[in-house]
Design an enzyme around this catalytic site. Sequence first.
Site, PDB file in Angstrom:
ATOM      1  N   HIS A  84       0.829  -1.207   0.000  1.00  0.00           N
ATOM      2  CA  HIS A  84       0.000   0.000   0.000  1.00  0.00           C
ATOM      3  C   HIS A  84       0.864   1.258   0.000  1.00  0.00           C
ATOM      4  O   HIS A  84       0.840   2.059   0.939  1.00  0.00           O
ATOM      5  CB  HIS A  84      -0.942  -0.007   1.210  1.00  0.00           C
ATOM      6  CG  HIS A  84      -1.966  -1.096   1.165  1.00  0.00           C
ATOM      7  ND1 HIS A  84      -1.809  -2.299   1.822  1.00  0.00           N
ATOM      8  CD2 HIS A  84      -3.171  -1.172   0.530  1.00  0.00           C
ATOM      9  CE1 HIS A  84      -2.870  -3.067   1.609  1.00  0.00           C
ATOM     10  NE2 HIS A  84      -3.704  -2.410   0.830  1.00  0.00           N
ATOM     11  N   HIS A  91       1.099   1.717  -5.672  1.00  0.00           N
ATOM     12  CA  HIS A  91      -0.260   1.157  -5.657  1.00  0.00           C
ATOM     13  C   HIS A  91      -1.289   2.259  -5.925  1.00  0.00           C
ATOM     14  O   HIS A  91      -2.238   2.063  -6.698  1.00  0.00           O
ATOM     15  CB  HIS A  91      -0.542   0.489  -4.310  1.00  0.00           C
ATOM     16  CG  HIS A  91      -1.975   0.092  -4.113  1.00  0.00           C
ATOM     17  ND1 HIS A  91      -2.589  -0.892  -4.855  1.00  0.00           N
ATOM     18  CD2 HIS A  91      -2.927   0.584  -3.257  1.00  0.00           C
ATOM     19  CE1 HIS A  91      -3.854  -1.016  -4.470  1.00  0.00           C
ATOM     20  NE2 HIS A  91      -4.085  -0.131  -3.509  1.00  0.00           N
ATOM     21  N   HIS A 105      -6.260   7.145  -1.949  1.00  0.00           N
ATOM     22  CA  HIS A 105      -7.123   6.240  -1.175  1.00  0.00           C
ATOM     23  C   HIS A 105      -6.375   5.422  -0.127  1.00  0.00           C
ATOM     24  O   HIS A 105      -6.997   4.908   0.813  1.00  0.00           O
ATOM     25  CB  HIS A 105      -7.894   5.296  -2.109  1.00  0.00           C
ATOM     26  CG  HIS A 105      -7.092   4.141  -2.621  1.00  0.00           C
ATOM     27  ND1 HIS A 105      -6.155   4.257  -3.620  1.00  0.00           N
ATOM     28  CD2 HIS A 105      -7.069   2.835  -2.251  1.00  0.00           C
ATOM     29  CE1 HIS A 105      -5.605   3.084  -3.854  1.00  0.00           C
ATOM     30  NE2 HIS A 105      -6.139   2.196  -3.031  1.00  0.00           N
ATOM     31  N   ASP A 106      -5.057   5.297  -0.240  1.00  0.00           N
ATOM     32  CA  ASP A 106      -4.271   4.562   0.760  1.00  0.00           C
ATOM     33  C   ASP A 106      -3.124   5.411   1.304  1.00  0.00           C
ATOM     34  O   ASP A 106      -2.123   4.877   1.792  1.00  0.00           O
ATOM     35  CB  ASP A 106      -3.706   3.270   0.151  1.00  0.00           C
ATOM     36  CG  ASP A 106      -4.675   2.105   0.237  1.00  0.00           C
ATOM     37  OD1 ASP A 106      -5.451   2.053   1.210  1.00  0.00           O
ATOM     38  OD2 ASP A 106      -4.671   1.255  -0.672  1.00  0.00           O
TER      39      ASP A 106
END
Length: 225
Positions: free
Chosen positions: A24, A28, A66-67
């Site tokens: 992550h 990614h 998002h991460d």
Amino acid sequence: MNVNKLENFLKTVSCKYISTTLYHNNIHGADVTQTICLFFLNSNVEKMFQTTVLDLLSIFIAALGHDIAHPGLTNNFHINASTELAIIYNDSSCLENYHCSKLFTILKKEETNIFEKLSVNDYKDIRKRMISEILATDMCCHKKVMTMIQTKIPQIKNNKFEFINDDKESIKSEQQCLLDFFIHSADLAHNTKLFDISLKWVELLSEEFWISLFSLSTSSFFLGL
């Protein structure tokens, strides 16, 4: 959109990902964003679902961050170890809420505020979109998202999506379900890449998962749980 602020934003988001996190990380984040782009460039979903420029902007920016700042430990680890994140977010999508908060903290800073020219209402709309999209990447939502999309498939007729109701709020709600599905799918899409690429992603994800499991076992041992 101010180009300099966009460059600052992209650099900041990339740097805020933790480079030592095996899976992550910022690669990614870029991979999920690129997959989202492919979804829209190689289909007519934009026209089919009547998405707006703001809808597209929401999912691209959500995908990028998002991460963000992912520590490499799972939600289960945080919940079972009662970490600060679990306490702050009440054991509910701890990481996803954390990523969302980090992303909007960046977006609120003057030098990285790529949304500065949006109206108050547009900002509220895009923020609502992005929060839902990022929270949809929690694997706990997988069954919910998949069940939802299965109920939506019959609404696609003659290459067009037929909304249940034609009022604005109902359409926005159904669009949100679809946007959530797209980002959730893109988040898992490494399995659709070339085998060598997919295998590398799986190896990194597996190693990261075992680190979480080992860390939880170690903490449980010392805590006497």
